[in-house]
Design a protein around this motif. Structure first.
Motif, mmCIF file in Angstrom:
data_model
loop_
_atom_site.group_PDB
_atom_site.id
_atom_site.type_symbol
_atom_site.label_atom_id
_atom_site.label_comp_id
_atom_site.label_asym_id
_atom_site.label_seq_id
_atom_site.Cartn_x
_atom_site.Cartn_y
_atom_site.Cartn_z
ATOM 1 N N LEU A 73 -7.454 4.804 16.819
ATOM 2 C CA LEU A 73 -7.669 3.464 17.348
ATOM 3 C C LEU A 73 -6.532 2.501 17.015
ATOM 4 O O LEU A 73 -6.627 1.321 17.284
ATOM 5 C CB LEU A 73 -8.987 2.908 16.794
ATOM 6 N N SER A 74 -5.461 2.999 16.414
ATOM 7 C CA SER A 74 -4.385 2.126 15.955
ATOM 8 C C SER A 74 -3.347 1.863 17.044
ATOM 9 O O SER A 74 -2.948 2.777 17.765
ATOM 10 C CB SER A 74 -3.685 2.758 14.745
ATOM 11 N N PRO A 75 -2.871 0.610 17.153
ATOM 12 C CA PRO A 75 -1.777 0.312 18.080
ATOM 13 C C PRO A 75 -0.403 0.645 17.495
ATOM 14 O O PRO A 75 0.617 0.473 18.142
ATOM 15 C CB PRO A 75 -1.921 -1.206 18.288
ATOM 16 N N SER A 76 -0.390 1.134 16.251
ATOM 17 C CA SER A 76 0.871 1.457 15.575
ATOM 18 C C SER A 76 1.626 2.554 16.304
ATOM 19 O O SER A 76 1.053 3.379 17.022
ATOM 20 C CB SER A 76 0.579 1.904 14.141
ATOM 21 N N LEU A 77 2.964 2.578 16.078
ATOM 22 C CA LEU A 77 3.801 3.629 16.647
ATOM 23 C C LEU A 77 3.707 4.918 15.854
ATOM 24 O O LEU A 77 4.267 5.945 16.247
ATOM 25 C CB LEU A 77 5.257 3.159 16.700
ATOM 26 N N GLY A 78 2.991 4.884 14.724
ATOM 27 C CA GLY A 78 2.819 6.082 13.919
ATOM 28 C C GLY A 78 3.826 6.160 12.792
ATOM 29 O O GLY A 78 4.543 5.199 12.487
ATOM 30 N N GLY A 79 3.893 7.323 12.148
ATOM 31 C CA GLY A 79 4.845 7.518 11.066
ATOM 32 C C GLY A 79 4.615 6.562 9.908
ATOM 33 O O GLY A 79 3.486 6.190 9.598
ATOM 34 N N GLU A 80 5.717 6.139 9.282
ATOM 35 C CA GLU A 80 5.630 5.258 8.125
ATOM 36 C C GLU A 80 5.081 3.883 8.481
ATOM 37 O O GLU A 80 4.483 3.210 7.655
ATOM 38 C CB GLU A 80 7.000 5.127 7.453
ATOM 39 N N ASP A 81 5.273 3.476 9.727
ATOM 40 C CA ASP A 81 4.704 2.206 10.172
ATOM 41 C C ASP A 81 3.182 2.241 10.059
ATOM 42 O O ASP A 81 2.548 1.295 9.588
ATOM 43 C CB ASP A 81 5.128 1.926 11.613
ATOM 44 N N PHE A 82 2.604 3.361 10.489
ATOM 45 C CA PHE A 82 1.151 3.514 10.389
ATOM 46 C C PHE A 82 0.704 3.646 8.931
ATOM 47 O O PHE A 82 -0.350 3.132 8.537
ATOM 48 C CB PHE A 82 0.698 4.740 11.189
ATOM 49 N N LEU A 83 1.506 4.337 8.126
ATOM 50 C CA LEU A 83 1.124 4.595 6.736
ATOM 51 C C LEU A 83 1.310 3.401 5.813
ATOM 52 O O LEU A 83 0.835 3.425 4.670
ATOM 53 C CB LEU A 83 1.931 5.776 6.190
ATOM 54 N N ALA A 84 1.960 2.353 6.279
ATOM 55 C CA ALA A 84 2.298 1.220 5.406
ATOM 56 C C ALA A 84 1.098 0.654 4.654
ATOM 57 O O ALA A 84 1.168 0.439 3.433
ATOM 58 C CB ALA A 84 3.006 0.139 6.215
ATOM 59 N N PRO A 85 -0.040 0.371 5.297
ATOM 60 C CA PRO A 85 -1.168 -0.174 4.533
ATOM 61 C C PRO A 85 -1.736 0.811 3.511
ATOM 62 O O PRO A 85 -2.218 0.405 2.454
ATOM 63 C CB PRO A 85 -2.203 -0.529 5.607
ATOM 64 N N TYR A 86 -1.670 2.113 3.803
ATOM 65 C CA TYR A 86 -2.126 3.111 2.837
ATOM 66 C C TYR A 86 -1.212 3.113 1.617
ATOM 67 O O TYR A 86 -1.673 3.189 0.476
ATOM 68 C CB TYR A 86 -2.150 4.499 3.481
ATOM 69 N N ARG A 87 0.100 3.042 1.864
ATOM 70 C CA ARG A 87 1.053 2.979 0.761
ATOM 71 C C ARG A 87 0.801 1.729 -0.088
ATOM 72 O O ARG A 87 0.811 1.783 -1.324
ATOM 73 C CB ARG A 87 2.484 2.944 1.300
ATOM 74 N N ALA A 88 0.577 0.597 0.595
ATOM 75 C CA ALA A 88 0.348 -0.654 -0.129
ATOM 76 C C ALA A 88 -0.914 -0.569 -0.981
ATOM 77 O O ALA A 88 -0.937 -1.018 -2.135
ATOM 78 C CB ALA A 88 0.260 -1.811 0.855
ATOM 79 N N ALA A 89 -1.960 0.024 -0.437
ATOM 80 C CA ALA A 89 -3.215 0.161 -1.191
ATOM 81 C C ALA A 89 -3.020 1.061 -2.396
ATOM 82 O O ALA A 89 -3.550 0.798 -3.484
ATOM 83 C CB ALA A 89 -4.309 0.698 -0.281
ATOM 84 N N ALA A 90 -2.261 2.138 -2.220
ATOM 85 C CA ALA A 90 -2.011 3.063 -3.329
ATOM 86 C C ALA A 90 -1.233 2.376 -4.454
ATOM 87 O O ALA A 90 -1.439 2.661 -5.635
ATOM 88 C CB ALA A 90 -1.259 4.289 -2.826
ATOM 89 N N ARG A 91 -0.325 1.441 -4.093
ATOM 90 C CA ARG A 91 0.436 0.692 -5.103
ATOM 91 C C ARG A 91 -0.388 -0.397 -5.753
ATOM 92 O O ARG A 91 0.006 -0.971 -6.767
ATOM 93 C CB ARG A 91 1.673 0.055 -4.457
#
Length: 362
Positions: A73-91
């Motif tokens: 359901l994401s409008p993201s282009l995928g890759g690291e752009d999509f993963l950015a919020p997951y990375r932020a949450a992990a940090r």
């Protein structure tokens, strides 16, 4: 922000209280890279009471603003752009968030680092695939709530069958059944293969109202399923249940009668689909002539196989109910015959014979 006393209630455990503030905004991080088919995400798109669109557009009064991150359901282009919020949450840079896991959790320990069962993006340091397990290890301790979507995520499902090479399990098996999130909640299990869309949305909305500080935590049973959804059996809500009582059993799948002798496990399975239907109140396994194979249960699928065979308990219970059912059918048939005629005073003759006397004076 509002403050209220929050209590976490799980079947068999005392409630514990703590003061906290409700949130105005929250993120839902949805990972469907468990051992799965993405069917739960697809099923979610069919929800309309409320719909996922209503949720993310802020059309449900009293809920926090919801930021949904889901690959389908994401409008993201995928890759690291999509993963950015997951990375932020992990940090620890994104909070609060609700972690939703779709798919069963494989056991990485049994292959001792030699490869991986399933991954979600690449590790930024090594460039190697980042396992689902490592994401859960990083995110679950920081999540305000953790929700398991579908039977694979809740109890292991198809991938956790006996003899499977992956060692798959449910999320509560992986985190521990005593796990508690930052919001004080255990894993919230919403089983179904796939999820019944309204069941999941109703549970998620309850969790969000709790996050907003305007509702208590959702009541869960001993398997961490929402009690109000899974507290009754398929049989208790089934339109075919009266046939069971009368010992009228189907012998094939074209019959409207009780399907227990053709493999239905409804009398012992906790699920509300016969009452709720599947999409927009329509469908649901026994409603459309399908047997219940127990997909919302912890023992699925092993405990319910072979699917088309009569359940062991069905043989005994159907034998026991036969004499009772025969008597009940006969008595109801007699009464049906008596009330299936019009009263004798309904005629077109000149004399009123209903017992009413227009000249009577007390």
């Amino acid at each position: 922000m509002t403050t209220h006393s929050s209590t976490t209630e799980v079947a068999g455990e005392p409630a514990r209280g703590e003061d906290r503030q409700g949130f105005d905004e929250i993120t839902i991080l949805w990972i469907s890279e468990g051992m799965s088919c993405d069917g739960d995400t697809v099923s979610l798109t069919a929800a309309d009471q409320p719909s996922i669109e209503d949720l993310v557009l802020g059309l449900i009064p009293g809920l926090p603003k919801v930021n949904l991150v889901n690959k389908v359901l994401s409008p993201s282009l995928g890759g690291e752009d999509f993963l950015a919020p997951y990375r932020a949450a992990a940090r620890g840079d994104l909070a609060p968030f609700i972690l939703v896991i779709e798919g069963s959790i494989p056991n990485q320990n049994i292959i001792e680092g030699d490869g991986y069962w399933t991954s979600f993006g690449n590790d930024p340091e090594t460039g190697e695939p980042q396992t689902l397990n490592s994401w859960i290890d990083q995110l679950a301790p920081k999540a305000w709530a953790v929700v398991a979507a579908g039977t694979c995520a809740t109890f292991g499902g198809i991938h956790a069958m006996a003899g499977n090479p992956t060692g798959s399990m449910g999320l509560a098996d992986y985190l521990g059944w005593d796990y508690r999130s930052q919001g004080g909640l255990p894993v919230v299990n919403v089983p179904g293969c796939p999820i019944q869309p309204e069941n999941f949305m109703e549970t998620l909305v309850w969790v969000l109202y709790h996050a907003a500080g305007s509702a208590p935590p959702p009541p869960l049973d001993h398997m961490l399923r929402p009690q109000w959804l899974f507290g009754k059996t398929v049989h208790e809500g089934c339109d075919r249940g009266s046939y069971y009582e009368q010992a009228s059993f189907a012998k094939d799948y074209n019959s409207p009668k009780c399907l227990v002798k053709t493999g239905c496990w409804g009398p012992v399975v906790n699920c509300n689909v016969p009452k709720r239907g599947w999409m927009a109140g329509v469908g649901g396994c026994p409603n459309v002539g399908g047997i219940c194979i127990g997909c919302t249960m912890p023992g699925f699928p092993d405990a319910f196989m072979p699917f088309m065979d009569e359940p062991p308990g069905g043989t005994l219970s159907s034998l026991a109910i036969k004499p009772y059912g025969a008597v009940i059918r006969r008595l109801r048939g007699v009464t049906n015959e008596l009330v299936n005629h019009e009263p004798k005073w309904r005629h077109n003759k000149r004399k009123l014979t209903s017992g009413y006397d227009p000249h009577y004076r007390p």
